[in-house]
Design an enzyme around this catalytic site. Sequence first.
Site, mmCIF file in Angstrom:
data_model
loop_
_atom_site.group_PDB
_atom_site.id
_atom_site.type_symbol
_atom_site.label_atom_id
_atom_site.label_comp_id
_atom_site.label_asym_id
_atom_site.label_seq_id
_atom_site.Cartn_x
_atom_site.Cartn_y
_atom_site.Cartn_z
ATOM 1 N N TYR A 39 46.972 79.067 -4.199
ATOM 2 C CA TYR A 39 47.084 78.874 -2.758
ATOM 3 C C TYR A 39 47.270 77.401 -2.445
ATOM 4 O O TYR A 39 47.071 76.534 -3.290
ATOM 5 C CB TYR A 39 45.855 79.424 -2.036
ATOM 6 N N ARG A 58 52.261 70.340 -5.573
ATOM 7 C CA ARG A 58 51.076 70.903 -6.227
ATOM 8 C C ARG A 58 51.170 72.425 -6.310
ATOM 9 O O ARG A 58 50.749 73.029 -7.307
ATOM 10 C CB ARG A 58 49.801 70.489 -5.486
ATOM 11 N N ARG A 106 46.700 98.196 -13.357
ATOM 12 C CA ARG A 106 45.625 97.279 -13.753
ATOM 13 C C ARG A 106 45.605 97.098 -15.270
ATOM 14 O O ARG A 106 45.348 98.028 -16.023
ATOM 15 C CB ARG A 106 44.265 97.779 -13.276
ATOM 16 N N HIS A 108 44.946 93.429 -17.974
ATOM 17 C CA HIS A 108 44.735 91.986 -17.963
ATOM 18 C C HIS A 108 46.014 91.209 -18.281
ATOM 19 O O HIS A 108 46.259 90.148 -17.721
ATOM 20 C CB HIS A 108 43.630 91.605 -18.961
ATOM 21 N N LYS A 153 45.015 75.194 -8.468
ATOM 22 C CA LYS A 153 44.478 75.608 -7.160
ATOM 23 C C LYS A 153 44.505 77.132 -7.101
ATOM 24 O O LYS A 153 45.312 77.760 -6.416
ATOM 25 C CB LYS A 153 45.266 74.977 -6.017
ATOM 26 N N GLU A 185 33.322 66.949 -8.760
ATOM 27 C CA GLU A 185 33.809 67.024 -7.382
ATOM 28 C C GLU A 185 32.839 67.842 -6.553
ATOM 29 O O GLU A 185 31.757 68.213 -7.007
ATOM 30 C CB GLU A 185 35.214 67.636 -7.349
ATOM 31 N N LEU A 209 40.126 69.453 -9.160
ATOM 32 C CA LEU A 209 41.383 69.701 -8.473
ATOM 33 C C LEU A 209 41.813 68.394 -7.824
ATOM 34 O O LEU A 209 41.076 67.837 -6.998
ATOM 35 C CB LEU A 209 41.219 70.783 -7.411
#
Length: 287
Positions: A39, A58, A106, A108, A153, A185, A209
Amino acid sequence: MIPGIEGDPRVYLNGEFTPLSQAKISVLDRGFIFGDGIYEVVPVYGRKPFRMAQHLARLERSLAAIRIPNPHTVQQWQDLVGKLIETSDAQDQIVYLQLTRGVAKRDHAFPAQVVPTVFGMSSPFARPSAQARENGVKTVSMPDERWLHCEIKSTSLLGNVLARQFAADRDVPEVVMFRDGHLSEGSSSNVWVVKDGRLLAPLKDNLILEGIRYGFIEDMAAARGIPLEMRQISRAEVDAADELMLSSATKEILPVVSLDGKPVGNGRPGPVYARLREGYDEAIARL
């Protein structure tokens, strides 16, 4: 009605704009099942996006890191952000963009020939209050127990959510995290340290990040003659700091005046913060 959201704003989902109440995804979307997505959050001032090129760069890095093909060109992303801004009457906004790997059985392992899910929305931006800017905020510390790819992110934010709740339970807006005795952070912020007029920041590696304000604050420090050093920062250095600051899209840059109940420096926002805050406001005014 969705708690905290007024009305029924229009949002973007997979090529169409629709009321938020009608935006639906499959329960097999890998973002829902696995948190398999990324995101971005773009601040908007006076209906103009701030440092959009850096946000889109980014976004591209995060997509490449988890091997999701970017479905749009830079111009298409810019056009989409512009259309999202138009969905709101607010002068200052936060544009949220999210991409997941898409819908598949579904499993992985990455599915073949799946189409990414693209979602976007804009919300009014309540900028940091004058009280927070002028008087600073309190924080608490905690161990950084998240994964080892914090540079992505990712929408897989459970570790950050737990860290933010750790702060909320103690009635402060943010945590300051440490991994193996060194500063990393906050739950949703970068952390900056000032000692003897020198600005210190953690290395831009996989343990944090790299916020878009990272490069911005680098530029402002250089323009104002503030020495900047990026390196590992020990817990002892943080505890002895003259100033601490938080930066993020929504916090902009804020002074930290208390850590774990103890004053930072003299317990007031410091001179390096004041110079950076001035530069931040000047940059917004130039948009």
